[in-house]
Scaffold this motif. Sequence first.
Motif, short mmCIF file in Angstrom:
data_model
loop_
_atom_site.label_atom_id
_atom_site.label_comp_id
_atom_site.label_asym_id
_atom_site.label_seq_id
_atom_site.Cartn_x
_atom_site.Cartn_y
_atom_site.Cartn_z
N SER A 191 -34.51 14.54 7.33
CA SER A 191 -32.86 14.37 7.53
C SER A 191 -32.80 13.60 9.03
N ASN A 192 -33.82 13.61 9.58
CA ASN A 192 -33.80 13.17 11.32
C ASN A 192 -35.17 12.04 11.03
N ASN A 193 -34.79 10.94 10.88
CA ASN A 193 -35.65 9.91 10.81
C ASN A 193 -35.31 8.59 11.79
N HIS A 194 -34.28 8.99 12.73
CA HIS A 194 -33.75 8.24 13.66
C HIS A 194 -35.07 7.91 14.80
N MET A 212 -37.82 10.70 15.60
CA MET A 212 -37.24 12.03 15.55
C MET A 212 -38.18 13.01 14.61
N TRP A 213 -38.59 12.52 13.72
CA TRP A 213 -39.24 13.59 12.67
C TRP A 213 -40.86 13.70 13.48
N THR A 271 -35.75 8.44 18.82
CA THR A 271 -35.25 8.96 20.05
C THR A 271 -35.92 8.70 21.20
#
Length: 82
Positions: A35-38, A53-54, A40
């Motif tokens: 769900s957090n593939n952006h 982020m993963w 950072t």
Amino acid sequence: MTDRPDQEGAGRTAPPIGLIISGIIGLVLVIFIFSNNHTTEVNFLWLDTRMPMWAVILISGALGALLGWSIPALRRRSQRNK
């Protein structure tokens, strides 16, 4: 020979509760990772970088699991040596 419903599944045991809980936590972690593939920015001590982020979540989870396993193991070892 008669069918006896009370004998059905005899010899099977349920998996340990710890295994079930670990599986659920692992599944939630995988869902959270996907769900957090952006990307950072990560700032830790001298490390300034950008990463997915993963990867941050996976590394944090692995370090948390390592600490969660090693600290009680070290305590047991020190208590045995007393």
